[in-house]
Design a protein around this motif. Structure first.
Motif, mmCIF file in Angstrom:
data_model
loop_
_atom_site.group_PDB
_atom_site.id
_atom_site.type_symbol
_atom_site.label_atom_id
_atom_site.label_comp_id
_atom_site.label_asym_id
_atom_site.label_seq_id
_atom_site.Cartn_x
_atom_site.Cartn_y
_atom_site.Cartn_z
ATOM 1 N N CYS A 10 -18.157 -57.721 -37.552
ATOM 2 C CA CYS A 10 -17.953 -57.123 -38.866
ATOM 3 C C CYS A 10 -17.255 -55.774 -38.785
ATOM 4 C CB CYS A 10 -19.289 -57.013 -39.591
ATOM 5 S SG CYS A 10 -19.848 -58.592 -40.275
ATOM 6 N N LEU A 11 -16.493 -55.561 -37.726
ATOM 7 C CA LEU A 11 -15.717 -54.340 -37.528
ATOM 8 C C LEU A 11 -16.594 -53.098 -37.461
ATOM 9 C CD1 LEU A 11 -12.353 -54.601 -39.475
ATOM 10 C CD2 LEU A 11 -12.970 -55.407 -37.216
ATOM 11 N N HIS A 12 -17.758 -53.227 -36.865
ATOM 12 C CA HIS A 12 -18.624 -52.083 -36.613
ATOM 13 C C HIS A 12 -18.469 -51.673 -35.152
ATOM 14 C CE1 HIS A 12 -21.372 -53.638 -40.058
ATOM 15 N NE2 HIS A 12 -20.330 -52.979 -40.519
ATOM 16 N N PHE A 13 -18.279 -50.400 -34.917
ATOM 17 C CA PHE A 13 -18.165 -49.888 -33.561
ATOM 18 C C PHE A 13 -19.557 -49.578 -33.009
ATOM 19 C CE2 PHE A 13 -13.890 -48.991 -35.067
ATOM 20 C CZ PHE A 13 -13.117 -49.329 -33.969
ATOM 21 N N HIS A 14 -19.713 -49.826 -31.709
ATOM 22 C CA HIS A 14 -20.950 -49.528 -31.007
ATOM 23 C C HIS A 14 -20.597 -48.982 -29.626
ATOM 24 C CE1 HIS A 14 -23.574 -51.874 -33.811
ATOM 25 N NE2 HIS A 14 -22.430 -52.509 -34.007
ATOM 26 N N THR A 15 -21.487 -48.165 -29.080
ATOM 27 C CA THR A 15 -21.355 -47.743 -27.699
ATOM 28 C C THR A 15 -22.564 -48.223 -26.915
ATOM 29 O OG1 THR A 15 -22.412 -45.598 -28.149
ATOM 30 C CG2 THR A 15 -19.996 -45.697 -28.238
ATOM 31 N N TRP A 16 -22.330 -48.375 -25.626
ATOM 32 C CA TRP A 16 -23.408 -48.790 -24.714
ATOM 33 C C TRP A 16 -23.196 -48.095 -23.379
ATOM 34 C CZ3 TRP A 16 -22.859 -52.589 -20.505
ATOM 35 C CH2 TRP A 16 -24.063 -52.815 -19.842
ATOM 36 N N ARG A 17 -24.281 -47.543 -22.833
ATOM 37 C CA ARG A 17 -24.249 -46.913 -21.524
ATOM 38 C C ARG A 17 -24.505 -47.975 -20.465
ATOM 39 N NH1 ARG A 17 -22.116 -42.092 -20.628
ATOM 40 N NH2 ARG A 17 -23.510 -41.857 -18.852
ATOM 41 N N VAL A 18 -23.555 -48.128 -19.531
ATOM 42 C CA VAL A 18 -23.604 -49.234 -18.579
ATOM 43 C C VAL A 18 -24.874 -49.229 -17.747
ATOM 44 C CG1 VAL A 18 -22.472 -50.222 -16.554
ATOM 45 C CG2 VAL A 18 -21.097 -49.410 -18.468
ATOM 46 N N ASN A 19 -25.327 -48.085 -17.315
ATOM 47 C CA ASN A 19 -26.469 -48.021 -16.410
ATOM 48 C C ASN A 19 -27.812 -47.970 -17.136
ATOM 49 O OD1 ASN A 19 -25.096 -48.165 -13.996
ATOM 50 N ND2 ASN A 19 -24.718 -45.967 -13.914
ATOM 51 N N GLU A 20 -27.789 -48.194 -18.453
ATOM 52 C CA GLU A 20 -29.027 -48.159 -19.225
ATOM 53 C C GLU A 20 -29.344 -49.558 -19.745
ATOM 54 O OE1 GLU A 20 -28.701 -45.268 -22.292
ATOM 55 O OE2 GLU A 20 -28.342 -43.600 -20.901
ATOM 56 N N PRO A 21 -30.588 -49.798 -20.170
ATOM 57 C CA PRO A 21 -30.925 -51.093 -20.773
ATOM 58 C C PRO A 21 -30.051 -51.345 -21.998
ATOM 59 C CG PRO A 21 -32.904 -49.837 -20.300
ATOM 60 C CD PRO A 21 -31.746 -48.901 -20.069
ATOM 61 N N TRP A 22 -29.942 -52.633 -22.355
ATOM 62 C CA TRP A 22 -29.089 -52.987 -23.482
ATOM 63 C C TRP A 22 -29.650 -52.386 -24.766
ATOM 64 C CZ3 TRP A 22 -24.499 -54.194 -24.847
ATOM 65 C CH2 TRP A 22 -24.247 -54.732 -26.112
ATOM 66 N N ARG A 23 -29.029 -51.312 -25.195
ATOM 67 C CA ARG A 23 -29.388 -50.646 -26.442
ATOM 68 C C ARG A 23 -28.125 -49.973 -26.946
ATOM 69 N NH1 ARG A 23 -32.989 -47.743 -24.638
ATOM 70 N NH2 ARG A 23 -31.910 -45.736 -24.448
ATOM 71 N N THR A 24 -27.588 -50.467 -28.040
ATOM 72 C CA THR A 24 -26.314 -49.960 -28.541
ATOM 73 C C THR A 24 -26.543 -48.838 -29.548
ATOM 74 O OG1 THR A 24 -26.194 -51.540 -30.359
ATOM 75 C CG2 THR A 24 -25.268 -52.217 -28.235
ATOM 76 N N THR A 25 -25.560 -47.988 -29.631
ATOM 77 C CA THR A 25 -25.574 -46.882 -30.592
ATOM 78 C C THR A 25 -24.423 -47.090 -31.569
ATOM 79 O OG1 THR A 25 -26.462 -45.371 -28.935
ATOM 80 C CG2 THR A 25 -25.402 -44.392 -30.868
ATOM 81 N N PRO A 26 -24.711 -47.238 -32.864
ATOM 82 C CA PRO A 26 -23.618 -47.406 -33.833
ATOM 83 C C PRO A 26 -22.745 -46.165 -33.913
ATOM 84 C CG PRO A 26 -25.760 -47.991 -34.794
ATOM 85 C CD PRO A 26 -26.032 -47.297 -33.493
ATOM 86 N N VAL A 27 -21.471 -46.381 -34.127
ATOM 87 C CA VAL A 27 -20.509 -45.299 -34.346
ATOM 88 C C VAL A 27 -19.883 -45.533 -35.716
ATOM 89 C CG1 VAL A 27 -18.411 -44.174 -33.539
ATOM 90 C CG2 VAL A 27 -20.045 -45.087 -31.879
#
Length: 325
Positions: free
Chosen positions: A101-118
């Motif tokens: 839905c054209l939402h941006f997210h970030t994810w830290r590679v070395n962390e558990p799967w937990r995205t941060t919306p942008v």
């Protein structure tokens, strides 16, 4: 958790994996991200269900991590066309990606799967089920997005730019030639590839959309070209005579770019572009392929004033898919 987009850029070099390490205890985490290889696998089906990306992320040192259909945007009910799980490496451990839905997210590679919306305003420009997202490119201070704009079945390549200095992405149009082509949409011949060199310029490829190949030889037309927008906003014609310039990447020489191009039936090309010259690569007057109705195209390039590809691929070698991007 808040992730700042920042302005860091890291070159990703794809190298053969090193030999497997001996079984002793794993090395410290600081050595676990020597290089990163992103492979998109089977995107599309997952997006329709609101998934972020089907991808395999391989750290070419001691880790191996696989992502597949990781859920995000569970409330996404109207996925956009053409969203291909675009991934951008913001820094040594942060990945920015797009959901259905054209939402941006970030994810830290070395962390558990937990995205941060942008947060972004991308949906103000790209319309669901009408426009089609193509590519992204990251510069030192901005994120660029290209898409196919559909104005009553008249199609064009559009580009947006957003600064990455803050915590949100506020896109604005990048001015290009205002021209569209009517007819049946041939998305595989649209181009739309982006390249943002360190000098602040932006390269944009535009295919011929298969509707009017002669425009590739018309310097006044946007189609069948590679355009360079200088840091001061000046729009320059970088090269012409292209069918579908689908891939574009820098080389160690700042004056040379490599371009991959999907030809007709056979005739896919790898071209060497010189940024200091406006070169003509011949389409539709010269090609090492033939039209799909069997009509041959003259293959002579240099003798007719066109630039020869540094490599081309006959139908027998690549089939209908052609060379990759």
């Amino acid at each position: 958790m808040t992730t700042s987009l920042g302005d860091k850029r890291f070159a990703v070099r794809i190298v053969p994996p090193p030999p497997p390490p001996p079984p002793p205890s794993p090395p410290p985490s600081s050595r676990r991200c020597l290089s990163l290889l992103l492979l998109l696998l089977g995107v599309g089906a997952g997006f329709a269900a609101g998934y972020a990306v089907h991808a395999s992320l391989s750290v070419l040192s001691y880790d191996h991590l696989t992502l597949s259909a990781l859920p995000v945007d569970a409330d996404c009910r109207v996925p956009y066309k053409g969203v291909a799980g675009s991934l951008e490496l913001l820094d040594s451990g942060t990945i920015l990606f797009l959901s259905a839905c054209l939402h941006f997210h970030t994810w830290r590679v070395n962390e558990p799967w937990r995205t941060t919306p942008v947060s972004s305003n991308l949906q103000n420009f790209v319309r669901p089920q009408t426009d089609i997202l193509k590519f992204t490119a990251l510069s030192a201070d901005a994120l660029y997005v290209s898409y196919v704009r559909n104005d009553n079945e008249c199609y064009s390549i559009r580009v947006l730019r957003a600064s990455t200095a803050g915590a949100s992405l506020n896109f604005a149009p990048v001015p290009l030639l205002d021209e569209c082509v009517s007819g049946r949409l041939n998305l595989h011949a649209a181009g739309g590839q982006l390249l943002a060199p360190p000098d602040g310029s932006l390269y944009v490829t535009v295919g011929d959309f298969l509707e009017s190949p002669s425009r590739a030889q018309d310097a006044r037309s946007a189609f069948g070209k590679i355009w360079r927008r200088a840091a001061n906003g000046t729009l320059e014609l970088a090269s012409l005579g292209h069918r579908n310039p689908q891939g574009l990447c820098p080389t160690e020489d700042a004056d040379l770019l490599l371009e991959t191009e999907h030809g007709p039936r056979g005739g896919d090309e790898i071209n060497l572009l010189r940024t200091t010259e406006r070169r003509n690569y011949g389409w539709p007057l010269a090609s090492y392929g033939s039209h799909y109705n069997g009509t041959r195209i003259p293959d002579a390039h240099a003798s007719r004033g066109f630039v020869e590809p540094i490599a081309y691929f006959p139908w027998s070698k690549v089939g209908s898919h052609g060379i990759g991007d």
